[in-house]
Design a protein around this motif. Structure first.
Motif, PDB file in Angstrom:
ATOM      1  N   CYS A  43      82.217  30.210  22.576  1.00 48.18           N
ATOM      2  CA  CYS A  43      80.888  29.442  22.294  1.00 48.18           C
ATOM      3  C   CYS A  43      81.001  28.510  20.958  1.00 48.18           C
ATOM      4  O   CYS A  43      80.151  28.128  20.366  1.00 48.18           O
ATOM      5  N   CYS A  78      78.375  35.238  20.208  1.00 46.73           N
ATOM      6  CA  CYS A  78      78.053  35.589  21.432  1.00 46.73           C
ATOM      7  C   CYS A  78      78.959  36.969  21.893  1.00 46.73           C
ATOM      8  O   CYS A  78      78.583  37.507  22.882  1.00 46.73           O
ATOM      9  N   CYS A 101      85.573  30.980  18.044  1.00 41.74           N
ATOM     10  CA  CYS A 101      85.458  31.669  19.293  1.00 41.74           C
ATOM     11  C   CYS A 101      85.657  30.433  20.343  1.00 41.74           C
ATOM     12  O   CYS A 101      84.894  29.670  20.419  1.00 41.74           O
TER      13      CYS A 101
HETATM   14 ZN   LIG Z   1      81.321  33.248  20.561  1.00 41.79          ZN
END
Ligand SMILES: [Zn+2]
Length: 325
Positions: free
Chosen positions: A255, A238, A252
């Motif tokens: 996401c 992302c 992350c």
């Molecule tokens: Zn991400």
């Protein structure tokens, strides 16, 4: 034959990564973005030209892309494309500029009008002429046979239009699609074979040896300080910052993407934007890592050349203008 292939310049790579790590709220964002878009358009124009160059006879046309040489007074000159044939040399100065273009060469200006906005820049004909003089001097210094040396400004944008052009401008400026016609007429004009295979071999060796890419940092050009560059590991999915590390994996929170190697991209960004060498402490700060043993493991796993003693140890990320990561 392509003797030096087209590559994204180190400067454009740096600009790309600078934009990825510069906040839109930064007061210099717009300036930086304009610089990036200008260089990106230049590169795209050069690639568009490569398509038309592919129609040339590869046994007789020897192509060097993006070369930067030093003249006898120590001044660098950069050539977008140099064609070497048995009969003549041809320098191409490639411009990917949209809009109405007026080559006001007597005033050394190119005036571009696009969407009611007027821009003035240095006349590319003058630029190409200067490259010709510098290359001429370089070739004779290295004892290459005297052979006709031509130059041409190539417009690599279908949405460009020449306005108020005179005969001289039409002679010196061509569209990229016109390259095969241009080389045909030069072949007719210069039919005597001057350059031998031996000359070509020596020239190729020398150009590749003397080619010196521009190492300037866009941060210095644009007066952006390293602290203005976003730290941390970017999510490859992302593109947000920062990923968090746990159990040898970067994660992350936005996401849910995870990666074991995302830090390598961040280290490459460090090399492109901050410095040629890095210490354990600097790596921890840039990757936003707490553990010095994890940082040490990451550094030793890459087998970078090392300088300094244990306490002041530094790892080399760039050597001879080549990224080691
Ligand atoms: Zn991400």
């Amino acid at each position: 034959m392509i003797l030096k292939k087209r590559e994204k310049s180190l400067y454009l790579l740096k600009l790309e990564r600078m934009m990825a790590r510069l906040s839109e709220k930064n007061p210099k964002y717009r300036l930086a973005s304009n610089e990036f878009l200008k260089h990106q358009a230049g590169y795209r124009g050069e690639m568009a030209v490569d398509y038309y160059l592919s129609f040339l006879s590869m046994s007789e046309y020897h192509i060097f892309n993006g070369i930067r040489l030093k003249d006898s007074l120590g001044r660098f000159f950069q050539i977008d494309t140099l064609l070497v044939t048995p009969w003549y040399y041809l320098i191409l100065e490639i411009k990917n500029i949209i809009g109405d273009l007026e080559f006001s060469y007597k005033q050394n200006q190119l005036i571009r009008t696009y969407e009611d906005k007027l821009d003035r820049m240095e006349c590319p004909i003058t630029q190409a002429k200067r490259q010709r003089a510098q290359l001429h001097n370089w070739l004779s210094k290295h004892n290459f046979p005297a052979m006709p040396l031509e130059y041409q400004v190539i417009i690599a944008n279908n949405h460009a239009r020449l306005i108020n052009a005179d005969k001289y401008v039409y002679e010196k400026v061509s569209r990229h699609s016109n390259i095969p016609n241009l080389t045909n007429s030069l072949e007719k004009k210069y039919s005597g074979k001057v350059f031998t295979d031996k000359d070509l071999k020596r020239l190729t060796k020398l150009i590749l040896k003397k080619d010196t890419p521009l190492t300037t940092s866009p941060l210095i050009q644009l007066k952006i300080e390293p602290f203005e560059i976003e730290k941390g590991v970017q999510c490859p999915s992302c593109k947000r910052f920062p990923m968090k590390r746990s159990h040898k994996v970067w994660f992350c929170a936005f996401c849910q993407f995870s990666s074991a190697t995302a830090h390598l991209h961040a280290m490459r960004d460090y090399a492109l934007l901050i410095g040629d060498t890095i210490s354990n402490k600097e790596l921890r700060y840039f990757l936003q890592l707490n553990s010095s043993s994890v940082a040490a493991k990451i550094l030793s796993s890459q087998n970078f050349p090392i300088s300094g003693t244990t306490r002041n140890r530094r790892y080399l990320l760039i050597k001879n203008n080549k990224l080691l990561i």
